[in-house]
Design a protein around this motif. Sequence first.
Motif, mmCIF file in Angstrom:
data_model
loop_
_atom_site.group_PDB
_atom_site.id
_atom_site.type_symbol
_atom_site.label_atom_id
_atom_site.label_comp_id
_atom_site.label_asym_id
_atom_site.label_seq_id
_atom_site.Cartn_x
_atom_site.Cartn_y
_atom_site.Cartn_z
ATOM 1 N N GLU A 38 0.838 -1.191 0.000
ATOM 2 C CA GLU A 38 0.000 0.000 0.000
ATOM 3 C C GLU A 38 0.878 1.249 0.000
ATOM 4 O O GLU A 38 1.795 1.362 0.812
ATOM 5 N N ARG A 39 0.562 2.172 -0.900
ATOM 6 C CA ARG A 39 1.407 3.358 -1.070
ATOM 7 C C ARG A 39 0.592 4.649 -1.158
ATOM 8 O O ARG A 39 0.785 5.445 -2.070
ATOM 9 N N PRO A 40 -0.313 4.894 -0.222
ATOM 10 C CA PRO A 40 -1.060 6.148 -0.275
ATOM 11 C C PRO A 40 -0.152 7.321 0.086
ATOM 12 O O PRO A 40 0.859 7.159 0.771
ATOM 13 N N ARG A 41 -0.515 8.481 -0.387
ATOM 14 C CA ARG A 41 0.217 9.688 0.010
ATOM 15 C C ARG A 41 0.135 9.825 1.526
ATOM 16 O O ARG A 41 -0.952 9.803 2.109
ATOM 17 N N SER A 42 1.280 9.932 2.189
ATOM 18 C CA SER A 42 1.328 9.889 3.653
ATOM 19 C C SER A 42 2.251 10.970 4.192
ATOM 20 O O SER A 42 3.000 11.608 3.448
ATOM 21 N N ASP A 43 2.199 11.140 5.507
ATOM 22 C CA ASP A 43 3.076 12.121 6.146
ATOM 23 C C ASP A 43 4.529 11.675 6.142
ATOM 24 O O ASP A 43 5.437 12.496 6.007
ATOM 25 N N TYR A 72 10.071 7.194 -1.293
ATOM 26 C CA TYR A 72 10.332 8.631 -1.119
ATOM 27 C C TYR A 72 10.565 9.293 -2.480
ATOM 28 O O TYR A 72 10.002 10.348 -2.785
ATOM 29 N N ARG A 73 11.355 8.657 -3.312
ATOM 30 C CA ARG A 73 11.660 9.195 -4.640
ATOM 31 C C ARG A 73 10.398 9.274 -5.511
ATOM 32 O O ARG A 73 10.248 10.187 -6.329
ATOM 33 N N ASP A 74 9.480 8.317 -5.282
ATOM 34 C CA ASP A 74 8.234 8.294 -6.053
ATOM 35 C C ASP A 74 7.171 9.232 -5.495
ATOM 36 O O ASP A 74 6.052 9.276 -6.015
ATOM 37 N N GLY A 75 7.490 9.944 -4.420
ATOM 38 C CA GLY A 75 6.575 10.939 -3.877
ATOM 39 C C GLY A 75 5.506 10.404 -2.948
ATOM 40 O O GLY A 75 4.513 11.090 -2.696
ATOM 41 N N VAL A 76 5.709 9.206 -2.398
ATOM 42 C CA VAL A 76 4.730 8.653 -1.463
ATOM 43 C C VAL A 76 4.641 9.509 -0.203
ATOM 44 O O VAL A 76 3.554 9.687 0.364
ATOM 45 N N LEU A 102 20.586 6.557 3.685
ATOM 46 C CA LEU A 102 19.597 7.211 2.823
ATOM 47 C C LEU A 102 20.162 8.484 2.199
ATOM 48 O O LEU A 102 19.880 8.799 1.038
ATOM 49 N N ILE A 103 20.960 9.224 2.948
ATOM 50 C CA ILE A 103 21.591 10.432 2.407
ATOM 51 C C ILE A 103 22.537 10.055 1.269
ATOM 52 O O ILE A 103 22.582 10.725 0.226
ATOM 53 N N LYS A 104 23.271 8.956 1.434
ATOM 54 C CA LYS A 104 24.168 8.493 0.363
ATOM 55 C C LYS A 104 23.375 8.099 -0.879
ATOM 56 O O LYS A 104 23.849 8.269 -2.010
ATOM 57 N N LEU A 105 22.155 7.568 -0.668
ATOM 58 C CA LEU A 105 21.321 7.195 -1.808
ATOM 59 C C LEU A 105 20.769 8.417 -2.533
ATOM 60 O O LEU A 105 20.372 8.315 -3.703
ATOM 61 N N GLY A 106 20.710 9.561 -1.841
ATOM 62 C CA GLY A 106 20.224 10.770 -2.482
ATOM 63 C C GLY A 106 19.094 11.478 -1.778
ATOM 64 O O GLY A 106 18.573 12.484 -2.282
ATOM 65 N N ALA A 107 18.690 10.985 -0.613
ATOM 66 C CA ALA A 107 17.633 11.654 0.144
ATOM 67 C C ALA A 107 18.171 12.935 0.776
ATOM 68 O O ALA A 107 19.348 13.008 1.149
ATOM 69 N N GLU A 108 17.312 13.936 0.876
ATOM 70 C CA GLU A 108 17.704 15.188 1.519
ATOM 71 C C GLU A 108 17.803 14.969 3.029
ATOM 72 O O GLU A 108 16.895 14.395 3.642
#
Length: 204
Positions: A38-43, A72-76, A102-108
Amino acid sequence: MPRPLAWIGRLLFVVIAVVVLTPAVVGWRVWYEARQDERPRSDAIIVLGAAQYDGRPSPYFEYRLRHAFALYRDGVAPAIVTVGGKQTGDRVTEAAAGRDFLIKLGAEAGDIVAVETGRDTLQSMVAVGAVYRERSWDSGVVVTDPWHSLRSNKMAQDNGIDAVSSPTRSGPSVRTRDTQFQSIVRETGGYLYYVLLGRSRHTM
């Protein structure tokens, strides 16, 4: 009126039915929840910790983190919550190791909240629930191994989070049939233990 032996027989039948059927039903629920995505838009996306080795995520943890990053990259969700404290002898918490990966992967960096509390799922979810209340968040997508989803969601919901699950589909937790079967059995026991006693069996 039924004779005493008949009553005893009926009582034994009910007890045996409960003892046999309850684990079977819970085991089916563990299996069923493991198959959901399940991938609803979430907080936030809540990625549960696993072992880490001096800041390097274990294979189990790495696959969870990679899946959380993909969501995260897909905007969930605009934020990722990493979870987990230190085990005996550790210098780094699981949450911190997850944040750095996660930062190394590219997350802010500003989008990651490291909850460095908890040595098991229940302790961690209690801490995450407190963070949710502080930030006025409501919803979350829980990322963990498939078989861990049912118990994790239950604990998240019990701590005020409107939680759904998007488990990882790769890695050692799903590699063999034996691993999957053993995980279902373990999680069936863990879920029943939590529901009946309100406690964790210290399994992540």
